[in-house]
Write a protein that holds these residues in place. Structure first.
Motif, PDB file in Angstrom:
ATOM      1  N   GLY A 190       0.792  -1.230   0.000  1.00 44.19           N
ATOM      2  CA  GLY A 190       0.000   0.000   0.000  1.00 44.19           C
ATOM      3  C   GLY A 190       0.820   1.274   0.000  1.00 44.19           C
ATOM      4  N   LYS A 191       2.111   1.182  -0.254  1.00 45.40           N
ATOM      5  CA  LYS A 191       2.979   2.359  -0.283  1.00 45.40           C
ATOM      6  C   LYS A 191       3.756   2.364  -1.592  1.00 45.40           C
ATOM      7  CE  LYS A 191       3.471   2.177   4.688  1.00 45.40           C
ATOM      8  NZ  LYS A 191       4.369   2.005   5.816  1.00 45.40           N
ATOM      9  N   LEU A 192       3.977   3.560  -2.126  1.00 47.92           N
ATOM     10  CA  LEU A 192       4.703   3.713  -3.377  1.00 47.92           C
ATOM     11  C   LEU A 192       6.133   4.145  -3.077  1.00 47.92           C
ATOM     12  CD1 LEU A 192       4.340   3.693  -6.501  1.00 47.92           C
ATOM     13  CD2 LEU A 192       3.989   6.155  -6.327  1.00 47.92           C
ATOM     14  N   TYR A 193       7.095   3.361  -3.563  1.00 46.90           N
ATOM     15  CA  TYR A 193       8.511   3.639  -3.337  1.00 46.90           C
ATOM     16  C   TYR A 193       9.204   3.971  -4.645  1.00 46.90           C
ATOM     17  CZ  TYR A 193       8.138   1.657   1.348  1.00 46.90           C
ATOM     18  OH  TYR A 193       7.804   1.417   2.643  1.00 46.90           O
ATOM     19  N   TYR A 194      10.169   4.902  -4.584  1.00 48.25           N
ATOM     20  CA  TYR A 194      11.017   5.222  -5.726  1.00 48.25           C
ATOM     21  C   TYR A 194      12.407   5.523  -5.199  1.00 48.25           C
ATOM     22  CZ  TYR A 194      12.790   7.359  -9.969  1.00 48.25           C
ATOM     23  OH  TYR A 194      13.544   7.645 -11.074  1.00 48.25           O
ATOM     24  N   LYS A 195      13.396   4.795  -5.709  1.00 43.16           N
ATOM     25  CA  LYS A 195      14.799   4.917  -5.284  1.00 43.16           C
ATOM     26  C   LYS A 195      14.939   4.727  -3.769  1.00 43.16           C
ATOM     27  CE  LYS A 195      16.467   7.887  -8.969  1.00 43.16           C
ATOM     28  NZ  LYS A 195      17.144   9.151  -9.289  1.00 43.16           N
ATOM     29  N   GLY A 196      14.173   3.811  -3.210  1.00 43.05           N
ATOM     30  CA  GLY A 196      14.280   3.505  -1.788  1.00 43.05           C
ATOM     31  C   GLY A 196      13.575   4.489  -0.870  1.00 43.05           C
ATOM     32  N   ARG A 197      12.905   5.474  -1.434  1.00 43.28           N
ATOM     33  CA  ARG A 197      12.220   6.474  -0.620  1.00 43.28           C
ATOM     34  C   ARG A 197      10.708   6.317  -0.750  1.00 43.28           C
ATOM     35  NH1 ARG A 197      15.788  11.365  -2.936  1.00 43.28           N
ATOM     36  NH2 ARG A 197      17.734  10.812  -1.934  1.00 43.28           N
ATOM     37  N   LEU A 198      10.005   6.610   0.316  1.00 38.82           N
ATOM     38  CA  LEU A 198       8.548   6.550   0.325  1.00 38.82           C
ATOM     39  C   LEU A 198       7.999   7.780  -0.391  1.00 38.82           C
ATOM     40  CD1 LEU A 198       6.014   5.117   1.381  1.00 38.82           C
ATOM     41  CD2 LEU A 198       6.185   6.538   3.405  1.00 38.82           C
ATOM     42  N   VAL A 199       7.180   7.567  -1.417  1.00 40.16           N
ATOM     43  CA  VAL A 199       6.614   8.675  -2.194  1.00 40.16           C
ATOM     44  C   VAL A 199       5.169   8.908  -1.801  1.00 40.16           C
ATOM     45  CG1 VAL A 199       6.142   9.529  -4.522  1.00 40.16           C
ATOM     46  CG2 VAL A 199       8.148   8.123  -4.115  1.00 40.16           C
ATOM     47  N   ILE A 200       4.348   7.862  -1.829  1.00 36.05           N
ATOM     48  CA  ILE A 200       2.933   7.975  -1.480  1.00 36.05           C
ATOM     49  C   ILE A 200       2.589   6.881  -0.487  1.00 36.05           C
ATOM     50  CG2 ILE A 200       0.559   7.808  -2.352  1.00 36.05           C
ATOM     51  CD1 ILE A 200       1.576   8.804  -5.031  1.00 36.05           C
ATOM     52  N   ASP A 201       1.855   7.266   0.559  1.00 37.12           N
ATOM     53  CA  ASP A 201       1.375   6.310   1.544  1.00 37.12           C
ATOM     54  C   ASP A 201      -0.145   6.259   1.458  1.00 37.12           C
ATOM     55  OD1 ASP A 201       1.069   4.559   3.585  1.00 37.12           O
ATOM     56  OD2 ASP A 201       1.952   5.844   5.139  1.00 37.12           O
ATOM     57  N   GLN A 202      -0.707   5.157   0.982  1.00 40.79           N
ATOM     58  CA  GLN A 202      -2.160   5.034   0.804  1.00 40.79           C
ATOM     59  C   GLN A 202      -2.892   5.055   2.144  1.00 40.79           C
ATOM     60  OE1 GLN A 202      -4.137   5.230  -1.596  1.00 40.79           O
ATOM     61  NE2 GLN A 202      -3.201   4.520  -3.469  1.00 40.79           N
ATOM     62  N   GLU A 203      -2.255   4.610   3.199  1.00 42.88           N
ATOM     63  CA  GLU A 203      -2.918   4.539   4.496  1.00 42.88           C
ATOM     64  C   GLU A 203      -3.204   5.933   5.065  1.00 42.88           C
ATOM     65  OE1 GLU A 203      -0.252   2.162   6.741  1.00 42.88           O
ATOM     66  OE2 GLU A 203      -0.604   0.388   5.536  1.00 42.88           O
ATOM     67  N   GLU A 204      -2.372   6.929   4.751  1.00 44.35           N
ATOM     68  CA  GLU A 204      -2.584   8.281   5.257  1.00 44.35           C
ATOM     69  C   GLU A 204      -3.732   8.980   4.552  1.00 44.35           C
ATOM     70  OE1 GLU A 204       1.065  10.414   4.910  1.00 44.35           O
ATOM     71  OE2 GLU A 204       2.081   9.226   6.421  1.00 44.35           O
ATOM     72  N   GLU A 205      -3.915   8.675   3.254  1.00 44.11           N
ATOM     73  CA  GLU A 205      -4.953   9.365   2.475  1.00 44.11           C
ATOM     74  C   GLU A 205      -6.334   8.864   2.765  1.00 44.11           C
ATOM     75  OE1 GLU A 205      -3.784   9.012  -1.560  1.00 44.11           O
ATOM     76  OE2 GLU A 205      -2.102  10.365  -1.320  1.00 44.11           O
TER      77      GLU A 205
END
Length: 62
Positions: free
Chosen positions: A47-62
């Protein structure tokens, strides 16, 4: 109707066609999640979108 002025040899034709081949996609392993993904692409993990090892979007927060 268009047609070539001279015949193209088999060798010349085959040399041109050697560039039409499939490449194996490069696969990377994310250091944060350990998940396999394509290079230069963001990927979803739990449920989280990662790019280059970093968290970009967290579906749980939205």
């Amino acid at each position: 109707m268009a047609h070539p002025k001279s015949r193209i040899s088999k060798q010349r034709k085959r040399k041109r066609r050697t560039h039409q081949k499939l490449d194996i996609p490069q696969i990377a392993v994310d250091t944060t999640t350990g998940e396999s993904h394509l290079y230069h692409r963001a990927h979803w993990y739990e449920g989280k979108l990662y790019y280059k090892g970093r968290l970009v979007i967290d579906q749980e927060e939205e």
